[in-house]
Design a protein around this motif. Structure first.
Motif, mmCIF file in Angstrom:
data_model
loop_
_atom_site.group_PDB
_atom_site.id
_atom_site.type_symbol
_atom_site.label_atom_id
_atom_site.label_comp_id
_atom_site.label_asym_id
_atom_site.label_seq_id
_atom_site.Cartn_x
_atom_site.Cartn_y
_atom_site.Cartn_z
ATOM 1 N N VAL A 100 -13.803 -1.853 -6.119
ATOM 2 C CA VAL A 100 -12.160 -1.705 -5.854
ATOM 3 C C VAL A 100 -12.290 -2.363 -4.447
ATOM 4 N N GLY A 101 -10.873 -3.269 -4.200
ATOM 5 C CA GLY A 101 -9.843 -3.477 -2.891
ATOM 6 C C GLY A 101 -8.857 -2.632 -3.347
ATOM 7 N N ILE A 102 -8.030 -1.976 -2.080
ATOM 8 C CA ILE A 102 -6.742 -1.474 -2.228
ATOM 9 C C ILE A 102 -5.980 -2.104 -1.551
ATOM 10 N N SER A 103 -5.092 -1.677 -1.970
ATOM 11 C CA SER A 103 -3.417 -2.551 -1.884
ATOM 12 C C SER A 103 -2.148 -1.839 -1.524
ATOM 13 N N PHE A 104 -1.654 -2.474 -0.647
ATOM 14 C CA PHE A 104 -0.238 -1.374 -0.694
ATOM 15 C C PHE A 104 0.480 -2.719 -0.130
ATOM 16 N N GLY A 105 1.851 -2.157 -0.985
ATOM 17 C CA GLY A 105 3.244 -2.995 -0.921
ATOM 18 C C GLY A 105 4.552 -1.932 -0.657
ATOM 19 N N ALA A 106 5.547 -3.222 -0.938
ATOM 20 C CA ALA A 106 6.719 -2.466 -0.499
ATOM 21 C C ALA A 106 7.484 -3.904 -0.422
ATOM 22 N N ALA A 107 8.879 -3.863 -0.272
ATOM 23 C CA ALA A 107 9.940 -4.584 -0.834
ATOM 24 C C ALA A 107 10.310 -5.251 0.885
ATOM 25 N N ARG A 108 9.920 -4.289 2.000
ATOM 26 C CA ARG A 108 10.584 -5.047 2.917
ATOM 27 C C ARG A 108 9.344 -4.740 3.792
ATOM 28 N N SER A 109 8.924 -4.059 4.159
ATOM 29 C CA SER A 109 7.589 -4.180 5.518
ATOM 30 C C SER A 109 6.764 -2.685 4.606
ATOM 31 N N LEU A 110 5.443 -3.121 6.296
ATOM 32 C CA LEU A 110 4.431 -2.046 5.755
ATOM 33 C C LEU A 110 4.705 -1.566 7.229
ATOM 34 N N SER A 111 5.540 -0.681 7.922
ATOM 35 C CA SER A 111 4.591 -0.425 9.017
ATOM 36 C C SER A 111 3.829 1.314 9.330
ATOM 37 N N ASN A 112 3.365 1.307 10.390
ATOM 38 C CA ASN A 112 2.399 2.683 10.931
ATOM 39 C C ASN A 112 2.752 2.631 11.713
ATOM 40 N N TYR A 113 2.947 4.037 11.699
ATOM 41 C CA TYR A 113 3.629 5.272 12.803
ATOM 42 C C TYR A 113 2.766 6.146 13.426
#
Length: 766
Positions: free
Chosen positions: A627-640
């Motif tokens: 399994v490979g995990i994915s992250f998605g969003a319409a505009r951006s992916l941000s880390n805080y």
């Protein structure tokens, strides 16, 4: 020989056939133990009955006396009765039934079976229409007996239980008694004893009601001692409110006093019409065993509608099904402390269908528009601090003294009184953490509480600082204002003692002693709740459509306790997706970009969309190891880091155009970094360019070409760092022709954005 009709008539006993009166020549002028001779002992008059009374009248002060022996056997033959008198009776007195024949009919209508021998049992007793004067307890001591009171009224003149089902010392002695349409009239002023008391097994009572006298009261309509198969089908207050309720004693119409293991009643109550119009409470079930109330109305109660739990021992939960509850406009007899819908003192409570419950929250002042919410923090000398309990509100002008009144909590040694003002957005929030909300601290219970209530004064001076302590004290609460009041079975330092609620749809206010220590409400859906006491509520959905008006709740789940002592680490998660199948796909859809499509699709699971925000998997063939995990969003992916997620101060961000770092990038020793095409990082150069200030139109992009010496056409631009905050702008850079760097600025705002002037840094890779 008796005819068949005569035999059938003999099988049914009529009360008015058993009223009797006779005279005797035995001297009763001096009080004391007496033996009176009767020329004929009427049917049902027996000297060996353990609970049998006769009435002496005609001379002296009339009195009922309890028969303690004698030879009378209810067979019409001469015999004696023994009893103790307490007043003088001159010659000419009369002996008669103390119950207008009711007790005698109950005795005459039973027999003792043989082969083998068994307990006495009986058929049917009919109390013919009319009014019956009862001066002493009437005991039903035969199994399988049916007593039909239809059309009659029993006037109860004794300071005792009026009708007693079973044996006071052995709840298994009398079984399967059925009482139909009993109607009582209390004749004892300020009486506190029940109309009907039950200590048998499998008792069935149908349609209890009372007629009210001018001054008389009962303590309850029905009291259940140790019947572990009790059914009450129908109880109505529509003919009068016969329960005493004042500042000294406020009774309930149905009670099971307990304690468990002495009187462990199990009850099924249904078709109740409890509407006492503030004269008493509804149901008080303290036996610690199972209780079920269904298809009933409980309204107009003074202090609570239903109180249950295990405060007197036991293990039994309570189920309420299709119960309608309404508090009404009652003034609590103890003072301005409000009322509760349902109080659960420990154990599990479930509610389904119906409407309510409804408590009454006290209002302490109406002088203005300042909305004050008051909370009481109980403190136990041994167990520590309890949860802040919502106690009521005030609408104040800001001046003067406000008297805050609450029910007493017996186990407390000190109280803290806190006050908060709801924020302007209307969102309820109780005191938590450290803040300025203390009205009074360390108020000794002895100085504030008496006669069941506690009184505090808010002078409206400046509030003082206060830190809400972790909840370690879970008190037993006999009374408290609220719709659902979830207390503990007893004063304890264990959250396991606090009651829990399971409900289909939660829209009622909840007061819980548990705070954040454990979940206390489990609901399929929840509405917008007010008058908030800190409580952990687990809701799967909301009652209302998402909007700015309705406050949306959360489904809160704990993974492990914070003070777990580092035990049982590396556990799998509370949300566990056991199989994924082949990829790609979404595991969690965080934001649905086409919810209309989702709703229109059977089982609400359509094919996903490019603008969904999601956590998913982009590789998988059914083998969990692949399994490979994915992250998605319409505009951006941000880390805080150390930020709530403000859209600006991220440390790393991915957009459709660039991957941007706002912190130094560190490559650990022994590792390498290669750029596109495998270009090693050793061919990367950091360069700078000066940019003048400029404007970018709303929701548009602008290119600025910068002449840069020694910039080859094939070079790649890895990153661009502006000299300051970009606001609604984001920027990328690329090479359009030799010695020319193009800066691409895009504005996401509906307002004109200004390009920061200054020196921009970028990475160029040859």
């Amino acid at each position: 020989m008796a005819t068949a009709a005569q035999e059938r008539a003999a099988a049914i006993k009529y009360v008015n056939d058993h009223a009797w009166s006779t005279s005797s020549t035995t001297d009763l002028t001096a009080p004391g133990a007496k033996t009176v001779t009767l020329s004929a002992c009427p049917p049902g008059v027996k000297g060996d009955e353990p609970e049998f009374w006769v009435y002496i009248s005609g001379t002296g002060t009339p009195e009922p006396v309890k028969v303690t022996g004698g030879s009378c056997n209810g067979d019409g033959k001469p015999g004696t009765l023994q009893f103790m008198t307490f007043g003088p009776h001159r010659a000419g007195y009369q002996l008669s039934s103390a119950s207008d024949g009711l007790q005698e009919a109950l005795i005459a209508g039973r027999f003792t079976p043989t082969n083998p021998a068994g307990n006495s049992q009986s058929g049917k007793i009919i109390v013919t229409p009319g009014e019956y004067k009862v001066d002493a307890r009437v005991s039903i001591r035969a199994s399988n007996q049916t007593i039909d009171f239809s059309g009659s009224i029993v006037e109860c003149y004794m300071d005792d239980s009026c009708i007693f089902v079973g044996d006071p010392t052995n709840s298994n002695a009398v079984l399967d008694v059925t009482i139909v349409n009993p109607r009582g009239r209390p004749m004892v002023s300020n009486g506190t004893k029940p109309f009907i008391e039950v200590n048998g097994q499998k008792t069935r009572i149908y349609n209890v009601s009372t007629r009210v006298s001018k001054t008389g009261t009962f303590g309850a309509y029905v009291q259940v001692d140790d019947d572990q198969g009790f059914l009450l089908d129908g109880l109505s207050t529509s003919l009068g409110y016969g329960v005493r309720c004042d500042a000294t004693f406020c009774g309930s119409y149905v009670t099971a006093p307990g304690p468990f293991n002495k009187w462990s009643a199990v009850g099924w109550l249904k078709n109740l019409n409890l509407s006492p119009q503030c004269r008493g409470n509804g149901v008080d079930w303290q036996s610690g065993n199972t209780l079920r109330i269904s298809d009933s109305v409980v309204q107009g109660y003074n202090q609570f509608g239903i109180r249950t739990g295990t405060s007197r021992g036991g293990y039994g939960p309570t189920a309420l099904e299709n119960v309608y509850m309404e508090a009404g406009n009652c003034k609590n007899k103890l003072g301005n402390i409000g009322a509760a819908g349902v109080i659960a003192q420990g154990q599990r409570l479930s509610w389904s269908g119906g409407e309510g419950p409804q408590g009454k929250i006290p209002l302490f002042a109406t002088t203005g528009k300042r909305d004050y919410r008051y909370y009481i923090v109980p403190h136990h000398a041994k167990f520590g601090y309890g949860n802040p309990l919502y106690a009521g509100k005030a609408l104040s002008s800001g001046a003067g003294h406000i008297m805050v009144v609450t029910p007493d909590i017996a186990g407390v040694d000190r109280f803290d009184l806190l006050r908060v003002t709801p924020p302007t957005d209307g969102r309820e929030q109780a005191p938590y953490g450290a803040g300025t909300f203390a009205v009074a601290k360390d108020v000794a219970r002895d100085s504030a509480c008496s006669a069941g209530i506690c009184t505090f004064t808010d002078s409206q001076a400046a509030l003082s600082s206060y830190t809400v302590a972790p909840v370690t004290y879970f008190p037993k609460i006999p009374l408290w204002p609220g719709d659902f009041v979830l207390g503990s079975s007893g004063d304890t330092n264990s959250a396991f003692g606090a009651a829990t609620l399971t409900i289909d749809s939660l829209s009622a206010q909840v007061v819980s002693v548990a705070g954040s220590t454990k979940p206390v409400v489990f609901a399929n859906s929840c509405g917008a709740l007010g008058n908030w006491t800190p409580a952990w509520i687990v809701c799967a959905a909301q009652n209302y459509p998402p909007s700015a008006f309705y406050e949306q709740g959360a489904m809160v789940m704990a993974v492990k306790p914070n003070n777990d002592g580092a035990k049982r680490t590396n556990l799998k998660g509370r949300l566990n997706f056991s199989t994924l199948g082949s990829a790609p796909g979404h595991i969690l859809t965080l934001s649905d970009s086409d919810f209309a499509k989702t709703v229109a699709t059977a089982n609400n699971r359509p094919v996903n969309d490019p603008n969904d925000a999601f956590i998913g998997y982009d590789y998988g063939n059914g083998d969990p190891a692949q399994v490979g995990i994915s992250f998605g969003a319409a505009r951006s992916l941000s880390n805080y880091i150390g930020n709530v997620g403000d859209g600006k101060n991220w440390k790393e961000q991915l957009t459709a155009r660039s991957k941007t770092f706002a912190v130094p990038v560190v490559i650990q020793d022994g590792s390498t970094l290669a750029l596109g095409g495998g270009t090693p990082i050793s061919r990367m150069e950091i360069r700078q360019v000066d940019v003048r200030r400029g404007d970018v139109p709303p929701q548009a992009c602008t290119d600025i070409d910068m002449t840069t010496p020694n910039l080859g056409l094939g070079e790649q631009i890895a990153a661009l760092t502006p000299p300051g905050a970009m606001g609604s702008l984001y920027a990328t850079a690329y090479v359009t022709k030799a010695n020319t760097l193009t800066l691409h600025f895009c504005n996401t705002s509906t307002q004109v954005a200004r390009i920061p002037a200054g020196r921009y840094s970028y990475f160029a890779v040859r």
